[in-house]
Design an enzyme around this catalytic site. Structure first.
Site, PDB file in Angstrom:
ATOM      1  N   ASP A   1       0.809  -1.218   0.000  1.00 30.76           N
ATOM      2  CA  ASP A   1       0.000   0.000   0.000  1.00 30.76           C
ATOM      3  C   ASP A   1       0.846   1.273   0.000  1.00 30.76           C
ATOM      4  O   ASP A   1       0.451   2.294   0.544  1.00 30.76           O
ATOM      5  CB  ASP A   1      -0.971   0.018   1.207  1.00 30.76           C
ATOM      6  CG  ASP A   1      -1.745  -1.268   1.305  1.00 30.76           C
ATOM      7  OD1 ASP A   1      -2.311  -1.672   0.287  1.00 30.76           O
ATOM      8  OD2 ASP A   1      -1.765  -1.885   2.392  1.00 30.76           O
TER       9      ASP A   1
ATOM     10  N   LYS B   1       2.094   2.384  -5.164  1.00 31.18           N
ATOM     11  CA  LYS B   1       2.764   1.946  -6.406  1.00 31.18           C
ATOM     12  C   LYS B   1       1.929   2.288  -7.635  1.00 31.18           C
ATOM     13  O   LYS B   1       2.462   2.651  -8.675  1.00 31.18           O
ATOM     14  CB  LYS B   1       3.006   0.436  -6.378  1.00 31.18           C
ATOM     15  CG  LYS B   1       3.933  -0.009  -5.281  1.00 31.18           C
ATOM     16  CD  LYS B   1       4.106  -1.508  -5.269  1.00 31.18           C
ATOM     17  CE  LYS B   1       2.902  -2.281  -4.745  1.00 31.18           C
ATOM     18  NZ  LYS B   1       2.634  -2.118  -3.311  1.00 31.18           N
TER      19      LYS B   1
ATOM     20  N   GLY C   1      -4.508  -3.990  -4.206  1.00 32.17           N
ATOM     21  CA  GLY C   1      -5.460  -2.921  -4.474  1.00 32.17           C
ATOM     22  C   GLY C   1      -4.689  -1.674  -4.824  1.00 32.17           C
ATOM     23  O   GLY C   1      -3.910  -1.180  -4.017  1.00 32.17           O
ATOM     24  N   HIS C   2      -4.852  -1.223  -6.049  1.00 27.15           N
ATOM     25  CA  HIS C   2      -4.188   0.014  -6.456  1.00 27.15           C
ATOM     26  C   HIS C   2      -5.257   1.081  -6.629  1.00 27.15           C
ATOM     27  O   HIS C   2      -6.232   0.848  -7.329  1.00 27.15           O
ATOM     28  CB  HIS C   2      -3.539  -0.124  -7.839  1.00 27.15           C
ATOM     29  CG  HIS C   2      -2.483  -1.168  -7.927  1.00 27.15           C
ATOM     30  ND1 HIS C   2      -1.426  -1.229  -7.066  1.00 27.15           N
ATOM     31  CD2 HIS C   2      -2.303  -2.160  -8.817  1.00 27.15           C
ATOM     32  CE1 HIS C   2      -0.652  -2.242  -7.416  1.00 27.15           C
ATOM     33  NE2 HIS C   2      -1.158  -2.829  -8.469  1.00 27.15           N
TER      34      HIS C   2
ATOM     35  N   GLN D   1       1.763  -6.148  -3.543  1.00 28.42           N
ATOM     36  CA  GLN D   1       2.263  -6.363  -2.185  1.00 28.42           C
ATOM     37  C   GLN D   1       3.645  -5.711  -2.065  1.00 28.42           C
ATOM     38  O   GLN D   1       3.894  -4.729  -2.733  1.00 28.42           O
ATOM     39  CB  GLN D   1       2.293  -7.849  -1.789  1.00 28.42           C
ATOM     40  CG  GLN D   1       0.908  -8.447  -1.625  1.00 28.42           C
ATOM     41  CD  GLN D   1       0.256  -8.791  -2.942  1.00 28.42           C
ATOM     42  OE1 GLN D   1       0.854  -9.397  -3.800  1.00 28.42           O
ATOM     43  NE2 GLN D   1      -0.978  -8.385  -3.114  1.00 28.42           N
TER      44      GLN D   1
HETATM   45  P1  IMP Z   1      -2.789 -12.897   1.333  1.00 26.00           P
HETATM   46  O1  IMP Z   1      -1.892 -12.286   0.298  1.00 26.00           O
HETATM   47  O2  IMP Z   1      -4.237 -12.601   1.088  1.00 26.00           O
HETATM   48  O3  IMP Z   1      -2.523 -14.350   1.534  1.00 26.00           O
HETATM   49  O4  IMP Z   1      -2.447 -12.205   2.738  1.00 26.00           O
HETATM   50  C1  IMP Z   1      -1.200 -12.368   3.377  1.00 26.00           C
HETATM   51  C2  IMP Z   1      -0.746 -11.093   4.048  1.00 26.00           C
HETATM   52  O5  IMP Z   1      -0.411 -10.122   3.054  1.00 26.00           O
HETATM   53  C3  IMP Z   1      -1.805 -10.433   4.930  1.00 26.00           C
HETATM   54  O6  IMP Z   1      -1.164  -9.828   6.026  1.00 26.00           O
HETATM   55  C4  IMP Z   1      -2.396  -9.358   4.025  1.00 26.00           C
HETATM   56  O7  IMP Z   1      -2.979  -8.312   4.751  1.00 26.00           O
HETATM   57  C5  IMP Z   1      -1.158  -8.921   3.279  1.00 26.00           C
HETATM   58  N1  IMP Z   1      -1.459  -8.355   1.970  1.00 26.00           N
HETATM   59  C6  IMP Z   1      -1.813  -9.014   0.851  1.00 26.00           C
HETATM   60  N2  IMP Z   1      -2.001  -8.174  -0.164  1.00 26.00           N
HETATM   61  C7  IMP Z   1      -1.731  -6.947   0.307  1.00 26.00           C
HETATM   62  C8  IMP Z   1      -1.716  -5.629  -0.292  1.00 26.00           C
HETATM   63  O8  IMP Z   1      -1.953  -5.420  -1.484  1.00 26.00           O
HETATM   64  N3  IMP Z   1      -1.375  -4.619   0.540  1.00 26.00           N
HETATM   65  C9  IMP Z   1      -1.044  -4.808   1.825  1.00 26.00           C
HETATM   66  N4  IMP Z   1      -1.039  -6.001   2.424  1.00 26.00           N
HETATM   67  C10 IMP Z   1      -1.380  -7.058   1.667  1.00 26.00           C
END
Ligand code: IMP
Length: 430
Positions: A13, A16, A40-41, A224
């Site tokens: 977050d 990007k 999420g962008h 991520q």
């Molecule tokens: P998953 O990717 O849904 O398996 O989640 C694993 C971890 O990555 C969790 O702590 C999520 O909150 C975090 N996470 C996954 N995608 C994002 C993102 O786009 N931004 C911030 N944190 C993320």
């Protein structure tokens, strides 16, 4: 023939999408290389329109760039089609999208298992986005994944699904007390998606090699971030892919020797969603203030983000790990109005000062921030467009980040809009 990597230097977050969008019109290809619709962008276009993208590369809003979903991404076709429809309804052309046939599909059992496993973990949960990301990557590694190309062969799709549901249905039903999934219904659903996705499915690797051979610019866009990397992040509180720069090669097929630049994006402070260690996390009014002024709520899940001060140990680690050549510091405007702005320069772990990321997870859980307090500034910096116009204290803050990370800060975000940046070095230039 530049290939450029753009990635998050913290826990995600970082903004990007805004940076890709800044480059969008000058790059020929924007490629997503990891993750799925856990991302999420938020992108705001020149006419003030706001878009929340999850699976589509954020270059989707550029009128010219080809947009590619690379082999390293996990694709939920239902979500992708909804996103395509949403963009088309708002007049955005998506015919420039190509999806790697080698990308893996998120299937209904992945979503079901993601949620139920998290529930069973209780207080030990990861805090996933619940989108089926971990289970989809798990099946990929276990060699029982179903790929985008399987959508084009109904016989194979059914065969693979029958095989995999033999095990997954047992788990859903016998272990987790959930309804088993019906093979016929899932095949029928996915074959409908197949018809609509067919025109987009391509051999994207060769497409990118050809583009690089022609001297075109390929931007590999991470989702991520560094500290959520499976291998280099705060395992197990990570996502199930490699958002770091090495992952860009694996997730697209672009060779490392083609990469000329790695752009790291970091907020001027730190946020994290989900569980896991976060040494500079704030539980006081300052944290609330950052959340409120910075609008720190997840684009994907709407969850409140955990907020804290800038962590230079993490930033230095990210810079070295990814080979960051240019740092973009976003949301500097959110820090206006603090009397002092602390930067974490080291950790204290069990009574000892540690300057770098500790070796063990246990040590990182025990890390307490060692702060250097810099003077704050009060001015609204939203209209500032050159470094010299920034308040002196804000300049010193940015320069201190550069010193601590050993990387130049090339762009500074001073507001959410596309134009609200201070550009010190062109991200595509010298
Ligand atoms: P998953 O990717 O849904 O398996 O989640 C694993 C971890 O990555 C969790 O702590 C999520 O909150 C975090 N996470 C996954 N995608 C994002 C993102 O786009 N931004 C911030 N944190 C993320």
């Amino acid at each position: 023939m530049p290939a450029i990597v753009l990635l998050g230097a913290q826990w995600g977050d970082e903004g990007k999408g805004k940076v890709t969008d800044l480059l969008g019109e000058r790059v020929d290809y924007v490629v997503r290389y990891s993750g799925g619709n856990n991302a999420g962008h938020t992108v705001i276009t020149p006419d003030g329109q706001k878009y929340a993208l999850h699976l589509m590369p954020s270059g989707a809003l550029s009128p010219t760039a080809m947009i590619v979903i690379g082999n390293g991404v996990v694709v939920d076709p239902k979500v992708l089609l909804a996103e395509i429809d949403g963009l088309n309804e708002r007049g955005v052309d998506t015919s420039r999208l190509r999806i790697s046939g080698d990308a893996h599909l998120i299937m209904p059992h992945h979503r079901a298992l993601d949620r139920v496993v998290e529930r069973y973990l209780g207080s030990a949960r990861i805090g996933t986005t619940g989108r089926g990301i971990g289970p989809a990557y798990g099946d990929k590694v276990a060699r029982m994944g179903i790929r985008v190309q399987d959508l084009l062969d109904p016989g194979i799709l059914r065969q693979k699904l029958e095989l995999v549901l033999r095990e997954k249905n047992q788990m859903l039903f016998k272990v987790y007390n959930r309804k088993a999934l019906d093979v016929d219904a899932v095949v029928a659903e996915y074959l409908e998606y197949a018809e609509r996705l067919r025109p987009y499915i391509a051999e994207t690797r060769a497409m990118l090699w050809d583009a690089l051979d022609r001297g075109e610019t390929v931007l590999m866009e991470g989702a991520q971030a560094t500290m959520l990397d499976m291998d280099h992040g705060t395992y197990p509180f990570v996502t199930s892919s490699n958002p770091t720069s090495g992952g860009a090669c694996v997730g697209t097929g672009v060779p490392p020797t083609s990469i000329t630049r790695v752009i790291g994006v970091s907020k001027a402070y730190t946020t994290r969603v989900g569980s896991g260690p976060f040494p500079t996390e704030l539980f006081d009014d300052a944290g609330q203030h950052l959340r409120k002024i910075g609008g720190e709520y997840g684009v994907t899940t709407g969850r409140e983000r955990r907020c804290g001060w800038f962590d230079a140990v993490v930033a230095r680690y990210a810079a070295r790990l990814n080979g960051i050549t240019d740092l973009v510091v976003t949301k500097l405007d959110v820090l206006s109005g603090f009397e002092k702005v602390p930067i974490c320069v080291a950790y204290e772990i069990d009574g000892r000062r540690v300057d770098d990321m500790p070796m063990s997870q246990t040590a990182f859980h025990h890390a307490r921030p060692v702060y250097e307090e810099l003077d704050g500034w009060w001015e609204d910096i939203g209209k500032v467009r050159s470094f010299e116009e920034l308040p002196a204290a804000a300049q010193r803050y940015v320069e201190r980040i550069e010193q601590l990370c050993g990387t130049r800060v090339s762009v500074i975000g001073v507001g959410p809009g596309r134009e609200e940046n201070v550009v010190r070095h062109d991200l595509l230039g010298g």
